[in-house]
Design an enzyme around this catalytic site. Structure first.
Site, PDB file in Angstrom:
ATOM      1  N   ALA A  60       0.838  -1.210   0.000  1.00 35.93           N
ATOM      2  CA  ALA A  60       0.000   0.000   0.000  1.00 35.93           C
ATOM      3  C   ALA A  60       0.867   1.251   0.000  1.00 35.93           C
ATOM      4  CB  ALA A  60      -0.899  -0.001   1.223  1.00 35.93           C
ATOM      5  N   GLY A  61       0.325   2.317  -0.592  1.00 34.38           N
ATOM      6  CA  GLY A  61       0.992   3.611  -0.564  1.00 34.38           C
ATOM      7  C   GLY A  61       1.563   4.003  -1.915  1.00 34.38           C
ATOM      8  N   LYS A  64      -2.001   5.140  -4.362  1.00 34.03           N
ATOM      9  CA  LYS A  64      -2.962   5.570  -3.345  1.00 34.03           C
ATOM     10  C   LYS A  64      -4.366   5.762  -3.905  1.00 34.03           C
ATOM     11  CE  LYS A  64       0.199   7.783  -0.074  1.00 34.03           C
ATOM     12  NZ  LYS A  64      -0.143   7.139   1.198  1.00 34.03           N
ATOM     13  N   ASN A 109       8.696   8.701   5.296  1.00 34.15           N
ATOM     14  CA  ASN A 109       7.556   9.452   4.760  1.00 34.15           C
ATOM     15  C   ASN A 109       6.632   9.880   5.882  1.00 34.15           C
ATOM     16  OD1 ASN A 109       4.548   8.374   4.465  1.00 34.15           O
ATOM     17  ND2 ASN A 109       5.876   6.559   4.527  1.00 34.15           N
ATOM     18  N   ARG A 110       6.102  11.078   5.721  1.00 32.76           N
ATOM     19  CA  ARG A 110       5.029  11.543   6.607  1.00 32.76           C
ATOM     20  C   ARG A 110       3.930  12.162   5.736  1.00 32.76           C
ATOM     21  NH1 ARG A 110       9.329  15.067   8.332  1.00 32.76           N
ATOM     22  NH2 ARG A 110       9.191  17.134   7.366  1.00 32.76           N
ATOM     23  N   PHE A 113      -1.715  10.257   4.366  1.00 37.68           N
ATOM     24  CA  PHE A 113      -2.870   9.848   3.546  1.00 37.68           C
ATOM     25  C   PHE A 113      -3.390  10.937   2.595  1.00 37.68           C
ATOM     26  CE2 PHE A 113      -4.484   6.815   7.160  1.00 37.68           C
ATOM     27  CZ  PHE A 113      -3.456   5.932   6.880  1.00 37.68           C
ATOM     28  N   ASN A 178      -6.113  -0.369   7.853  1.00 40.94           N
ATOM     29  CA  ASN A 178      -4.822   0.215   8.234  1.00 40.94           C
ATOM     30  C   ASN A 178      -4.959   0.963   9.556  1.00 40.94           C
ATOM     31  OD1 ASN A 178      -2.389   1.487   8.416  1.00 40.94           O
ATOM     32  ND2 ASN A 178      -2.583   2.677   6.533  1.00 40.94           N
ATOM     33  N   SER A 181      -0.418   3.384  10.240  1.00 39.65           N
ATOM     34  CA  SER A 181       0.396   4.458   9.673  1.00 39.65           C
ATOM     35  C   SER A 181       0.696   5.456  10.778  1.00 39.65           C
ATOM     36  CB  SER A 181      -0.335   5.148   8.524  1.00 39.65           C
ATOM     37  OG  SER A 181      -0.330   4.307   7.398  1.00 39.65           O
ATOM     38  N   ASN A 183       1.364   8.577  10.557  1.00 45.13           N
ATOM     39  CA  ASN A 183       1.225   9.988  10.188  1.00 45.13           C
ATOM     40  C   ASN A 183      -0.187  10.550  10.312  1.00 45.13           C
ATOM     41  OD1 ASN A 183       4.038  10.052   9.397  1.00 45.13           O
ATOM     42  ND2 ASN A 183       3.396   8.764   7.671  1.00 45.13           N
ATOM     43  N   THR A 184      -1.091   9.760  10.883  1.00 42.49           N
ATOM     44  CA  THR A 184      -2.438  10.266  11.156  1.00 42.49           C
ATOM     45  C   THR A 184      -2.635  10.213  12.673  1.00 42.49           C
ATOM     46  OG1 THR A 184      -3.315   9.567   9.021  1.00 42.49           O
ATOM     47  CG2 THR A 184      -4.915   9.807  10.801  1.00 42.49           C
ATOM     48  N   LYS A 223      -3.524  -4.326   9.154  1.00 41.46           N
ATOM     49  CA  LYS A 223      -2.098  -4.000   8.979  1.00 41.46           C
ATOM     50  C   LYS A 223      -1.549  -3.376  10.246  1.00 41.46           C
ATOM     51  CE  LYS A 223       1.178  -1.805   5.849  1.00 41.46           C
ATOM     52  NZ  LYS A 223       1.349  -1.231   4.505  1.00 41.46           N
ATOM     53  N   ASN A 252       3.802  -2.138   8.847  1.00 42.58           N
ATOM     54  CA  ASN A 252       3.881  -0.772   8.327  1.00 42.58           C
ATOM     55  C   ASN A 252       5.288  -0.210   8.604  1.00 42.58           C
ATOM     56  OD1 ASN A 252       2.976   1.812   7.364  1.00 42.58           O
ATOM     57  ND2 ASN A 252       0.905   1.135   7.886  1.00 42.58           N
ATOM     58  N   THR A 253       5.466   1.068   8.410  1.00 41.46           N
ATOM     59  CA  THR A 253       6.768   1.717   8.642  1.00 41.46           C
ATOM     60  C   THR A 253       7.034   1.861  10.147  1.00 41.46           C
ATOM     61  OG1 THR A 253       5.656   3.846   8.509  1.00 41.46           O
ATOM     62  CG2 THR A 253       6.645   3.025   6.484  1.00 41.46           C
ATOM     63  N   TYR A 324       7.629  -2.140  -1.404  1.00 43.91           N
ATOM     64  CA  TYR A 324       7.440  -0.778  -1.879  1.00 43.91           C
ATOM     65  C   TYR A 324       8.812  -0.119  -2.046  1.00 43.91           C
ATOM     66  CZ  TYR A 324       5.664   4.026  -2.359  1.00 43.91           C
ATOM     67  OH  TYR A 324       5.391   5.288  -2.812  1.00 43.91           O
TER      68      TYR A 324
HETATM   69  C1  LIG Z   1       5.972   6.697   0.474  1.00 41.24           C
HETATM   70  C2  LIG Z   1       5.250   5.654   1.235  1.00 41.24           C
HETATM   71  C3  LIG Z   1       3.872   5.737   1.399  1.00 41.24           C
HETATM   72  C4  LIG Z   1       3.201   4.751   2.107  1.00 41.24           C
HETATM   73  N1  LIG Z   1       1.838   4.846   2.236  1.00 41.24           N
HETATM   74  C5  LIG Z   1       1.164   3.854   2.859  1.00 41.24           C
HETATM   75  C6  LIG Z   1      -0.236   3.888   2.947  1.00 41.24           C
HETATM   76  O1  LIG Z   1      -0.899   4.786   2.427  1.00 41.24           O
HETATM   77  N2  LIG Z   1      -0.855   2.884   3.627  1.00 41.24           N
HETATM   78  C7  LIG Z   1      -0.166   1.848   4.193  1.00 41.24           C
HETATM   79  O2  LIG Z   1      -0.775   0.948   4.786  1.00 41.24           O
HETATM   80  N3  LIG Z   1       1.178   1.781   4.100  1.00 41.24           N
HETATM   81  C8  LIG Z   1       1.848   2.744   3.450  1.00 41.24           C
HETATM   82  N4  LIG Z   1       3.209   2.670   3.348  1.00 41.24           N
HETATM   83  C9  LIG Z   1       3.918   1.546   3.989  1.00 41.24           C
HETATM   84  C10 LIG Z   1       4.211   0.411   3.013  1.00 41.24           C
HETATM   85  O3  LIG Z   1       3.025  -0.156   2.519  1.00 41.24           O
HETATM   86  C11 LIG Z   1       5.042  -0.690   3.711  1.00 41.24           C
HETATM   87  O4  LIG Z   1       4.274  -1.259   4.760  1.00 41.24           O
HETATM   88  C12 LIG Z   1       6.341  -0.153   4.296  1.00 41.24           C
HETATM   89  O5  LIG Z   1       6.885   0.851   3.480  1.00 41.24           O
HETATM   90  C13 LIG Z   1       7.379  -1.256   4.477  1.00 41.24           C
HETATM   91  O6  LIG Z   1       7.675  -1.877   3.249  1.00 41.24           O
HETATM   92  P1  LIG Z   1       8.939  -1.445   2.321  1.00 41.24           P
HETATM   93  O7  LIG Z   1      10.142  -1.420   3.221  1.00 41.24           O
HETATM   94  O8  LIG Z   1       9.006  -2.502   1.260  1.00 41.24           O
HETATM   95  O9  LIG Z   1       8.628  -0.106   1.773  1.00 41.24           O
HETATM   96  C14 LIG Z   1       3.914   3.650   2.662  1.00 41.24           C
HETATM   97  C15 LIG Z   1       5.296   3.573   2.482  1.00 41.24           C
HETATM   98  C16 LIG Z   1       5.965   4.533   1.768  1.00 41.24           C
HETATM   99  C17 LIG Z   1       7.465   4.409   1.587  1.00 41.24           C
END
Ligand SMILES: Cc1cc2nc3c(=O)[nH]c(=O)nc-3n(C[C@H](O)[C@H](O)[C@H](O)COP(=O)(O)O)c2cc1C
Length: 372
Positions: A60-61, A64, A109-110, A113, A178, A181, A183-184, A223, A252-253, A324
């Protein structure tokens, strides 16, 4: 189609990260995505009631607003998770809000959404389904997950999730709630036991009340954050099993700031992804595998950047994996590289099917650790 990413990468990396992402989406929409298909029956996975052509998904992300579903599936992914979508359109946090640590192949990232909202998102998913129906169902075509969230100015988190779920359930193969995240404001608190109990009970009830036959209902996933303590993880695992949701996406992050992170990024708020998240995401996944006694499908995500990482994540308990940040640094060639590598590792291990590797490295009696 040939892969133009090696040519485009220096240009994209020289651009401000969000601008580079916008350009990438434009190129994908213009049909400039490489196509790839890796058809290995040993990699087909039957998970939460669906047959995935392979276990590698887009996290995800990236998409979007559900605008590049077909090109990403044509790239060879076994599934794509679009979103996070929120009921109403919103701008997200002020820029700059996306930062690369190229040395460590990581990102902070911050975004918060940003998106065009549920109505736009649902229309794109519907277009995708109509086009799919017109071309006929290809058994090797990947599946579609949607990731749902809440607006920053929400009055009720439950109402927001429930609205997204009700609108998207008829069109999605699975839905990810979700709650992780960073950032919310307040979102991660929904992982606390009382709040999660009520949320899952409510959403399962909403799903059950939809006018969709039970076999056609999408799977419901949750998640989670990698920063949960061992006790919190145990609570989440127990609730996931009790409410009979279909699986967990881990993770997630992270809010952690490892020593190795580029010094100029240490004070940037937001979630860290990529290589610096890898070990933590993998150990938290193994812990969830133990806590759910291998009974709940897990989607492993965080720092996967090659076939070895994907293989290790599967052996740590993932039935499916997602990428991602790895895609940002490796480009679309990552997809064939991971899939061909998984096929080779299966053969080398003398296994007939990928499902035989799931959780193979997990010591079911190990004590949960505070992830680094
Ligand atoms: C730029 C960015 C935007 C993201 N946006 C979302 C999001 O909208 N919803 C979500 O559940 N995770 C979001 N993620 C988290 C990713 O889905 C993933 O869980 C996380 O980045 C770890 O995987 P990766 O190391 O392969 O990136 C985002 C990550 C990045 C880098």
């Amino acid at each position: 189609m040939i892969n133009l990413y090696p040519l485009a990468k220096p240009l994209l990396m020289a651009m401000e990260p969000e601008q580079a992402h916008r350009l990438t989406l434009r190129l994908l929409k213009a049909g400039l995505a490489p196509r790839f298909c890796h058809d290995d029956p040993a990699l087909r996975c039957d998970v939460f009631g669906h047959r995935f052509p392979n276990p590698l998904g887009l996290a995800a992300g990236f998409d979007k607003d559900a605008e590049v579903l077909a090109p990403m599936l044509d790239m060879g992914f076994g599934f794509v998770e679009a979103g996070t979508v929120t009921p109403l359109p919103q701008d997200g946090n002020p820029a700059p809000r996306l930062f690369r640590d190229a040395q460590n192949r990581s990102v902070i990232n911050r975004l918060g959404f940003p998106g065009k909202g549920l109505e736009y998102f649902a229309a794109r998913v519907s277009d995708f389904r109509v086009a799919e129906a017109q071309t006929g169902t290809d058994p090797l075509r990947g599946l579609l997950g949607v990731n749902i969230g809440i607006n920053k100015e929400t009055v009720s988190a439950f109402e927001d999730y429930s609205r997204c779920l009700s609108v998207l359930a008829p069109m999605a193969d699975y839905i990810t709630v979700n709650v992780s995240s960073p950032n919310t404001p307040g979102l991660r608190d929904l992982q606390s036991e009382n709040m999660l109990d009520a949320l899952l009970a409510g959403l399962m009830a909403v799903m059950g009340a939809l006018d969709i036959p039970p076999v056609a209902r999408p799977a419901l996933l949750l998640k989670v954050a990698p920063d949960l303590t061992p006790d919190q993880r145990a609570g989440v695992a127990q609730l996931a099993l009790r409410h009979r949701i279909s699986g967990l996406v881990v993770s997630n992050t992270t809010l952690a700031r490892p020593e190795a992170l580029a010094p100029h990024l240490k004070d940037e708020a937001g979630g860290l992804s990529g290589r610096l998240l890898k070990d933590k995401a993998c150990s938290v996944l193994a812990d969830f595998y133990r806590l759910t006694r291998g009974q709940l499908p897990l989607v492993g995500v965080g720092g996967i950047e090659n076939a070895d990482d994907a293989w290790r994540r599967i052996r740590a308990g993932a039935s499916l994996v997602q990428v991602y940040t790895g895609l940002v640094y490796e480009g679309p060639a990552l997809v064939p590289q991971v899939l061909k590598g998984l096929s080779a590792r299966l053969r080398d291990a003398g296994l007939r099917h990928i499902s035989e590797a799931v959780g193979a490295d997990v010591d079911m009696n190990a004590e949960a650790e505070e992830a680094a």
